[in-house]
Design a protein around this motif. Structure first.
Motif, PDB file in Angstrom:
ATOM      1  N   SER A   1       0.815  -1.214   0.000  1.00 31.35           N
ATOM      2  CA  SER A   1       0.000   0.000   0.000  1.00 31.35           C
ATOM      3  C   SER A   1       0.848   1.264   0.000  1.00 31.35           C
ATOM      4  O   SER A   1       0.386   2.336  -0.415  1.00 31.35           O
ATOM      5  CB  SER A   1      -0.935  -0.002   1.217  1.00 31.35           C
ATOM      6  OG  SER A   1      -0.198   0.136   2.425  1.00 31.35           O
ATOM      7  N   LEU A   2       2.102   1.157   0.478  1.00 31.51           N
ATOM      8  CA  LEU A   2       2.994   2.313   0.509  1.00 31.51           C
ATOM      9  C   LEU A   2       3.827   2.466  -0.768  1.00 31.51           C
ATOM     10  O   LEU A   2       4.493   3.482  -0.952  1.00 31.51           O
ATOM     11  CB  LEU A   2       3.932   2.224   1.712  1.00 31.51           C
ATOM     12  CG  LEU A   2       3.345   2.665   3.056  1.00 31.51           C
ATOM     13  CD1 LEU A   2       4.247   2.213   4.194  1.00 31.51           C
ATOM     14  CD2 LEU A   2       3.149   4.165   3.094  1.00 31.51           C
ATOM     15  N   VAL A   3       3.784   1.468  -1.630  1.00 31.34           N
ATOM     16  CA  VAL A   3       4.601   1.503  -2.853  1.00 31.34           C
ATOM     17  C   VAL A   3       4.278   2.710  -3.734  1.00 31.34           C
ATOM     18  O   VAL A   3       5.206   3.357  -4.252  1.00 31.34           O
ATOM     19  CB  VAL A   3       4.453   0.183  -3.634  1.00 31.34           C
ATOM     20  CG1 VAL A   3       5.038   0.326  -5.040  1.00 31.34           C
ATOM     21  CG2 VAL A   3       5.162  -0.947  -2.897  1.00 31.34           C
ATOM     22  N   PRO A   4       3.002   3.087  -3.961  1.00 35.20           N
ATOM     23  CA  PRO A   4       2.748   4.273  -4.799  1.00 35.20           C
ATOM     24  C   PRO A   4       3.393   5.543  -4.252  1.00 35.20           C
ATOM     25  O   PRO A   4       4.001   6.307  -5.013  1.00 35.20           O
ATOM     26  CB  PRO A   4       1.211   4.372  -4.797  1.00 35.20           C
ATOM     27  CG  PRO A   4       0.748   2.974  -4.565  1.00 35.20           C
ATOM     28  CD  PRO A   4       1.747   2.390  -3.612  1.00 35.20           C
ATOM     29  N   ILE A   5       3.253   5.791  -2.943  1.00 34.77           N
ATOM     30  CA  ILE A   5       3.888   6.973  -2.345  1.00 34.77           C
ATOM     31  C   ILE A   5       5.402   6.853  -2.454  1.00 34.77           C
ATOM     32  O   ILE A   5       6.101   7.829  -2.771  1.00 34.77           O
ATOM     33  CB  ILE A   5       3.454   7.124  -0.877  1.00 34.77           C
ATOM     34  CG1 ILE A   5       1.962   7.449  -0.811  1.00 34.77           C
ATOM     35  CG2 ILE A   5       4.273   8.203  -0.170  1.00 34.77           C
ATOM     36  CD1 ILE A   5       1.414   7.539   0.591  1.00 34.77           C
ATOM     37  N   TRP A   6       5.928   5.659  -2.205  1.00 34.06           N
ATOM     38  CA  TRP A   6       7.366   5.423  -2.312  1.00 34.06           C
ATOM     39  C   TRP A   6       7.858   5.699  -3.732  1.00 34.06           C
ATOM     40  O   TRP A   6       8.894   6.322  -3.932  1.00 34.06           O
ATOM     41  CB  TRP A   6       7.657   3.981  -1.910  1.00 34.06           C
ATOM     42  CG  TRP A   6       9.076   3.545  -2.114  1.00 34.06           C
ATOM     43  CD1 TRP A   6      10.134   3.752  -1.287  1.00 34.06           C
ATOM     44  CD2 TRP A   6       9.588   2.815  -3.245  1.00 34.06           C
ATOM     45  NE1 TRP A   6      11.275   3.193  -1.815  1.00 34.06           N
ATOM     46  CE2 TRP A   6      10.969   2.610  -3.026  1.00 34.06           C
ATOM     47  CE3 TRP A   6       9.009   2.311  -4.407  1.00 34.06           C
ATOM     48  CZ2 TRP A   6      11.775   1.931  -3.924  1.00 34.06           C
ATOM     49  CZ3 TRP A   6       9.822   1.634  -5.313  1.00 34.06           C
ATOM     50  CH2 TRP A   6      11.181   1.450  -5.066  1.00 34.06           C
TER      51      TRP A   6
ATOM     52  N   PHE B   1       4.106  15.594  -8.652  1.00 38.85           N
ATOM     53  CA  PHE B   1       3.465  16.094  -7.436  1.00 38.85           C
ATOM     54  C   PHE B   1       1.970  15.780  -7.452  1.00 38.85           C
ATOM     55  O   PHE B   1       1.391  15.398  -6.426  1.00 38.85           O
ATOM     56  CB  PHE B   1       3.688  17.598  -7.306  1.00 38.85           C
ATOM     57  CG  PHE B   1       2.977  18.212  -6.128  1.00 38.85           C
ATOM     58  CD1 PHE B   1       3.285  17.823  -4.834  1.00 38.85           C
ATOM     59  CD2 PHE B   1       2.012  19.183  -6.313  1.00 38.85           C
ATOM     60  CE1 PHE B   1       2.639  18.381  -3.740  1.00 38.85           C
ATOM     61  CE2 PHE B   1       1.357  19.748  -5.229  1.00 38.85           C
ATOM     62  CZ  PHE B   1       1.665  19.350  -3.938  1.00 38.85           C
ATOM     63  N   MET B   2       1.345  15.927  -8.615  1.00 37.16           N
ATOM     64  CA  MET B   2      -0.080  15.579  -8.717  1.00 37.16           C
ATOM     65  C   MET B   2      -0.287  14.083  -8.481  1.00 37.16           C
ATOM     66  O   MET B   2      -1.261  13.668  -7.848  1.00 37.16           O
ATOM     67  CB  MET B   2      -0.630  16.015 -10.079  1.00 37.16           C
ATOM     68  CG  MET B   2      -0.763  17.523 -10.220  1.00 37.16           C
ATOM     69  SD  MET B   2      -1.619  18.038 -11.729  1.00 37.16           S
ATOM     70  CE  MET B   2      -0.336  17.731 -12.941  1.00 37.16           C
ATOM     71  N   TYR B   3       0.649  13.281  -8.997  1.00 42.80           N
ATOM     72  CA  TYR B   3       0.594  11.835  -8.753  1.00 42.80           C
ATOM     73  C   TYR B   3       0.703  11.546  -7.259  1.00 42.80           C
ATOM     74  O   TYR B   3      -0.040  10.715  -6.718  1.00 42.80           O
ATOM     75  CB  TYR B   3       1.723  11.160  -9.525  1.00 42.80           C
ATOM     76  CG  TYR B   3       1.982   9.719  -9.151  1.00 42.80           C
ATOM     77  CD1 TYR B   3       1.037   8.730  -9.406  1.00 42.80           C
ATOM     78  CD2 TYR B   3       3.178   9.346  -8.528  1.00 42.80           C
ATOM     79  CE1 TYR B   3       1.278   7.409  -9.057  1.00 42.80           C
ATOM     80  CE2 TYR B   3       3.429   8.038  -8.180  1.00 42.80           C
ATOM     81  CZ  TYR B   3       2.474   7.066  -8.444  1.00 42.80           C
ATOM     82  OH  TYR B   3       2.716   5.755  -8.085  1.00 42.80           O
ATOM     83  N   PHE B   4       1.612  12.249  -6.582  1.00 41.93           N
ATOM     84  CA  PHE B   4       1.759  12.070  -5.134  1.00 41.93           C
ATOM     85  C   PHE B   4       0.477  12.447  -4.410  1.00 41.93           C
ATOM     86  O   PHE B   4       0.071  11.763  -3.453  1.00 41.93           O
ATOM     87  CB  PHE B   4       2.924  12.915  -4.614  1.00 41.93           C
ATOM     88  CG  PHE B   4       2.950  13.037  -3.114  1.00 41.93           C
ATOM     89  CD1 PHE B   4       3.429  12.001  -2.336  1.00 41.93           C
ATOM     90  CD2 PHE B   4       2.470  14.180  -2.487  1.00 41.93           C
ATOM     91  CE1 PHE B   4       3.432  12.095  -0.944  1.00 41.93           C
ATOM     92  CE2 PHE B   4       2.470  14.289  -1.107  1.00 41.93           C
ATOM     93  CZ  PHE B   4       2.956  13.246  -0.323  1.00 41.93           C
ATOM     94  N   LEU B   5      -0.151  13.552  -4.808  1.00 43.54           N
ATOM     95  CA  LEU B   5      -1.389  13.979  -4.149  1.00 43.54           C
ATOM     96  C   LEU B   5      -2.472  12.913  -4.274  1.00 43.54           C
ATOM     97  O   LEU B   5      -3.212  12.649  -3.311  1.00 43.54           O
ATOM     98  CB  LEU B   5      -1.873  15.299  -4.748  1.00 43.54           C
ATOM     99  CG  LEU B   5      -1.037  16.547  -4.451  1.00 43.54           C
ATOM    100  CD1 LEU B   5      -1.646  17.764  -5.144  1.00 43.54           C
ATOM    101  CD2 LEU B   5      -0.927  16.787  -2.946  1.00 43.54           C
TER     102      LEU B   5
END
Length: 273
Positions: free
Chosen positions: A33-38, A246-250
């Motif tokens: 679940s943390l892979v996208p943010i990572w 940054f939009m991807y991170f949001l």
């Protein structure tokens, strides 16, 4: 389901790796679940890696004299990022974050800190583009485009603001990422929180090398003679890529659900998700 082939003569499971406990499955789901943010960190550090190497090349073509007898080594200007990052990490933890919490009644969350780091690093790319535009204008005014190795009459100090801003972004981003992994990972995996960030940096530097080579082949922005190139265009591309990242991170942060069952919060630093 266990079969006879899974049981040895002593009645023990012969292939325990075929079975996973519910806890192990839950731990794996937390990491996934943390892979996208990572992954958003990879595309954030990639421009930083490119900027760091290019800044050294820029410094080689600029006036690096400090006084009449000393010249600043070009490669040493990267130290500005490390010094800036170290200084602002201490400043934020001791003064800025506690003051923010007193004024607002709540701390900056870890995801907010990471997001601020994203914005500041993208800002550093924009500053780099503007500084490079001025450097190229100085080159044009002095007709140095066709002179490989020519020293541009422009002080190397012009590169310092962008490097300091990178350090500020790092002071938000990296501690935020490490703390996020530490708080969200189960206790058995917390020791790899720092390794996750190191892995991001390693991958980003490989990606940056491939990206620079691709741009060199597709465009004329990165010739052997940097004075006849268009590094400012490269920086603006990095600004656009950083904005998209940054939009991807949001989106990833919005979709992420806090899985920290223990709800651990560091009262001193105000860590919260």
């Amino acid at each position: 389901m266990k079969t006879e082939g899974d049981i040895d003569s002593d009645g023990l499971i012969a292939r325990p790796w075929n079975l996973c406990s519910l806890e192990q499955v839950g731990n794996l789901r937390t990491v996934i679940s943390l892979v996208p943010i990572w992954s958003s960190g990879i595309f954030l550090i990639t421009p930083v890696a490119i900027q760091s190497s290019i800044a050294v090349t820029q410094a080689l073509s600029m006036d690096r004299h400090l006084g009449s007898n000393f010249k600043i080594p070009a490669a040493s200007i990267i130290v500005v990022i490390l010094v800036s990052s170290s200084f602002f990490v201490a400043l934020f933890d001791r003064f800025v974050f506690p003051t923010w919490q007193k004024l607002t009644g709540r701390p900056l969350t870890l995801l907010q800190r990471i997001g601020i780091g994203h914005v500041i690093i993208v800002l550093s790319m924009a500053i780099s583009a503007m500084v490079e535009s001025k450097r190229l204008k100085t080159i044009h005014d002095n007709k140095l485009e066709a002179l490989p190795g020519a020293i541009v009459p422009m002080q190397v100090w012009w590169l310092f603001p962008q490097l300091v801003v990178i350090g500020i972004g790092d002071a938000f981003h990296f501690p935020g990422q490490i703390a996020l992994y530490y708080h969200e990972f189960p206790a058995s995996l917390r020791s790899i929180a720092t390794a996750m960030v190191s892995l991001v940096v390693g991958i980003a530097f490989y990606v940056s090398t491939a990206l620079v080579e691709l741009i060199r082949r597709l465009t004329g922005w990165l010739p052997g003679n940097i004075n006849s190139g268009r590094l400012d265009n490269l920086y603006w591309i990095l600004v656009a890529a950083g904005a998209l990242n940054f939009m991807y991170f949001l989106v990833c942060a919005k979709l992420y659900k806090c899985r920290n069952i223990e709800k651990e919060v560091d009262a001193n630093s105000g860590f919260d998700i």
